[in-house]
Design an enzyme around this catalytic site. Structure first.
Site, PDB file in Angstrom:
ATOM      1  N   SER A 167       0.819  -1.095  -0.103  1.00 35.04           N
ATOM      2  CA  SER A 167       0.090   0.031  -0.018  1.00 35.04           C
ATOM      3  C   SER A 167       0.848   1.213  -0.097  1.00 35.04           C
ATOM      4  O   SER A 167       1.600   1.456   0.975  1.00 35.04           O
ATOM      5  CB  SER A 167      -0.982   0.037   1.285  1.00 35.04           C
ATOM      6  OG  SER A 167      -1.255   1.445   1.447  1.00 35.04           O
ATOM      7  N   HIS A 180      -1.112  -1.563  -4.289  1.00 40.44           N
ATOM      8  CA  HIS A 180      -2.301  -1.052  -3.453  1.00 40.44           C
ATOM      9  C   HIS A 180      -2.635   0.551  -3.464  1.00 40.44           C
ATOM     10  O   HIS A 180      -1.780   1.026  -2.793  1.00 40.44           O
ATOM     11  CB  HIS A 180      -2.734  -1.767  -2.039  1.00 40.44           C
ATOM     12  CG  HIS A 180      -3.829  -1.917  -1.518  1.00 40.44           C
ATOM     13  ND1 HIS A 180      -4.665  -2.611  -1.638  1.00 40.44           N
ATOM     14  CD2 HIS A 180      -4.250  -0.989  -0.524  1.00 40.44           C
ATOM     15  CE1 HIS A 180      -5.740  -2.334  -1.063  1.00 40.44           C
ATOM     16  NE2 HIS A 180      -5.475  -1.186  -0.125  1.00 40.44           N
ATOM     17  N   ASP A 215      -4.799   3.187  -1.901  1.00 35.62           N
ATOM     18  CA  ASP A 215      -5.981   3.664  -0.877  1.00 35.62           C
ATOM     19  C   ASP A 215      -6.477   5.103  -1.150  1.00 35.62           C
ATOM     20  O   ASP A 215      -5.957   6.047  -0.953  1.00 35.62           O
ATOM     21  CB  ASP A 215      -5.403   3.708   0.528  1.00 35.62           C
ATOM     22  CG  ASP A 215      -5.138   2.272   0.800  1.00 35.62           C
ATOM     23  OD1 ASP A 215      -6.060   1.272   0.917  1.00 35.62           O
ATOM     24  OD2 ASP A 215      -3.945   1.807   1.434  1.00 35.62           O
ATOM     25  N   MET A 255      -9.405   7.765  -0.117  1.00 32.51           N
ATOM     26  CA  MET A 255     -10.174   8.035   1.040  1.00 32.51           C
ATOM     27  C   MET A 255     -10.845   9.385   0.772  1.00 32.51           C
ATOM     28  O   MET A 255     -10.229  10.266   0.328  1.00 32.51           O
ATOM     29  CB  MET A 255      -9.368   8.111   2.243  1.00 32.51           C
ATOM     30  CG  MET A 255      -8.601   6.706   2.430  1.00 32.51           C
ATOM     31  SD  MET A 255      -7.787   6.841   4.125  1.00 32.51           S
ATOM     32  CE  MET A 255      -6.895   5.487   3.995  1.00 32.51           C
ATOM     33  N   HIS A 299      -8.378   0.538  -3.973  1.00 32.35           N
ATOM     34  CA  HIS A 299      -9.193   0.320  -2.940  1.00 32.35           C
ATOM     35  C   HIS A 299     -10.026   1.675  -2.649  1.00 32.35           C
ATOM     36  O   HIS A 299      -9.366   2.453  -2.017  1.00 32.35           O
ATOM     37  CB  HIS A 299      -8.388  -0.079  -1.595  1.00 32.35           C
ATOM     38  CG  HIS A 299      -9.094  -0.300  -0.461  1.00 32.35           C
ATOM     39  ND1 HIS A 299      -8.470  -0.680   0.938  1.00 32.35           N
ATOM     40  CD2 HIS A 299     -10.382  -0.554  -0.162  1.00 32.35           C
ATOM     41  CE1 HIS A 299      -9.535  -0.745   2.038  1.00 32.35           C
ATOM     42  NE2 HIS A 299     -10.680  -0.693   1.256  1.00 32.35           N
ATOM     43  N   MET A 324     -12.387   3.764  -0.630  1.00 35.13           N
ATOM     44  CA  MET A 324     -13.025   3.882   0.584  1.00 35.13           C
ATOM     45  C   MET A 324     -13.853   5.093   0.438  1.00 35.13           C
ATOM     46  O   MET A 324     -13.398   6.307   1.313  1.00 35.13           O
ATOM     47  CB  MET A 324     -11.974   3.924   2.034  1.00 35.13           C
ATOM     48  CG  MET A 324     -11.245   2.554   2.246  1.00 35.13           C
ATOM     49  SD  MET A 324      -9.862   2.538   3.196  1.00 35.13           S
ATOM     50  CE  MET A 324      -8.486   2.786   1.487  1.00 35.13           C
ATOM     51  N   MET A 348     -11.012  -6.441   5.657  1.00 28.98           N
ATOM     52  CA  MET A 348     -10.447  -5.431   6.367  1.00 28.98           C
ATOM     53  C   MET A 348      -9.925  -5.928   7.809  1.00 28.98           C
ATOM     54  O   MET A 348     -10.939  -6.543   8.497  1.00 28.98           O
ATOM     55  CB  MET A 348     -11.243  -3.969   6.402  1.00 28.98           C
ATOM     56  CG  MET A 348     -11.330  -3.262   5.299  1.00 28.98           C
ATOM     57  SD  MET A 348      -9.679  -2.759   4.303  1.00 28.98           S
ATOM     58  CE  MET A 348      -9.086  -1.968   5.774  1.00 28.98           C
ATOM     59  N   ASP A 402      -6.241  -6.795   4.585  1.00 30.57           N
ATOM     60  CA  ASP A 402      -5.709  -5.419   4.643  1.00 30.57           C
ATOM     61  C   ASP A 402      -5.789  -4.714   5.902  1.00 30.57           C
ATOM     62  O   ASP A 402      -6.929  -4.624   6.429  1.00 30.57           O
ATOM     63  CB  ASP A 402      -6.391  -4.709   3.547  1.00 30.57           C
ATOM     64  CG  ASP A 402      -5.974  -3.131   3.388  1.00 30.57           C
ATOM     65  OD1 ASP A 402      -4.878  -2.777   4.004  1.00 30.57           O
ATOM     66  OD2 ASP A 402      -6.526  -2.106   2.531  1.00 30.57           O
TER      67      ASP A 402
HETATM   68  C1  DX5 Z   1      -6.262   1.300   5.719  1.00 28.93           C
HETATM   69  C2  DX5 Z   1      -5.879   1.170   4.268  1.00 28.93           C
HETATM   70  C3  DX5 Z   1      -4.646   0.207   4.115  1.00 28.93           C
HETATM   71  C4  DX5 Z   1      -3.411   0.732   4.918  1.00 28.93           C
HETATM   72  C5  DX5 Z   1      -2.850  -0.379   5.346  1.00 28.93           C
HETATM   73  O1  DX5 Z   1      -7.512   2.054   5.731  1.00 28.93           O
HETATM   74  O2  DX5 Z   1      -6.824   0.527   3.747  1.00 28.93           O
HETATM   75  O3  DX5 Z   1      -4.482  -0.265   2.601  1.00 28.93           O
HETATM   76  O4  DX5 Z   1      -2.622   1.415   3.966  1.00 28.93           O
HETATM   77  O5  DX5 Z   1      -1.738   0.105   6.333  1.00 28.93           O
HETATM   78  P1  DX5 Z   1      -1.188  -0.932   7.327  1.00 28.93           P
HETATM   79  O6  DX5 Z   1      -0.169  -1.930   6.190  1.00 28.93           O
HETATM   80  O7  DX5 Z   1       0.150  -0.027   7.755  1.00 28.93           O
HETATM   81  O8  DX5 Z   1      -1.930  -1.366   8.397  1.00 28.93           O
HETATM   82 ZN    ZN Z   2      -6.554  -0.592   1.596  1.00 30.87          ZN
END
Ligand code: DX5
Ligand code: ZN
Length: 212
Positions: A8, A33, A35, A37, A66, A68, A138, A173
């Protein structure tokens, strides 16, 4: 199935994304990956379409996106056209129109993933398992990197595996490190997302190998 390691970039150095992506590729990453948000679905804002577009120009790695975000259907086309290979959305963000969102992603010839938060029961996914490519379980509350793995969530892995065909990718994840990765893969996960464990280490290759 070979395990798919998807670092990620949330924990990467955003000023040097190109070299950060090249570095994990060289170190053995299978996917990247990304993310996304929106500050509504999760209490944090990260990156969006223009960044995916720029990444696409610089790498041929599979882009695992991903989302969110609320109302994911409004943004699928933009992420598809920006170059995402897989688009994972959250069940909780559109529980009334999951089929519609799946079909929309497929209409752009992209792979489809559905994710569930820690408090969502995995049984909500049963009607969709034969229509999608990936389930993302998750193992932390989505929104931030560097949180601690929630062990109870891992028990969703065998449940999904029992109810799915061999080809479904079961991804986890959140809080993934060398120890929690083993727990997840022994329960049947075949794709691991890891952000801080890889990007905060001083040897990306060693970190990635320790997840396999
Ligand atoms: C959290 C993300 C993850 C995050 C994981 O909301 O979806 O992908 O980057 O980070 P680590 O591996 O540090 O938990
Ligand atoms: Zn993620």
């Amino acid at each position: 199935m070979k395990k798919i390691i998807s670092p990620s970039i949330l924990s990467a150095d955003f000023m040097n994304l190109e070299s950060e992506i090249e570095a994990v590729k060289k170190a053995g990453a299978d996917w990247i990956h990304i993310d996304v948000m929106d500050g509504h679905f999760v209490p944090n804002i990260s990156i969006g379409v223009p960044v995916v577009k720029s990444i696409r120009k610089k790498t041929n790695l599979f882009l695992d996106t991903h989302l969110m975000i609320e109302n994911p259907e409004k943004y699928i086309e933009a992420f598809a056209k920006a170059g995402s290979d897989l688009i994972t959305f959250h069940y909780e963000a559109c529980s009334e129109k999951v089929d519609e969102v799946i079909n929309l992603i497929k209409s752009f010839n992209k792979k489809v993933g559905i994710s569930i938060k820690p408090n969502t029961n995995a049984s909500v996914l049963l009607p969709y398992l034969d229509k999608i490519d990936l389930v993302l379980i998750m193992t932390v509350e989505p929104g931030f990197g560097g949180q601690e793995f929630i062990h109870d969530c891992a028990m969703k892995i065998p449940y999904i595996k029992e109810n799915a065909t061999e080809s479904l990718i079961i991804q986890v994840d959140g809080g993934i490190n060398n120890l929690t990765a083993k727990i997840c893969t022994s329960l049947g996960a075949n794709s691991l997302v890891a952000g801080s464990y890889i990007y905060n280490s001083n040897d990306y290759q060693k970190a990635i190998e320790s997840l396999m």
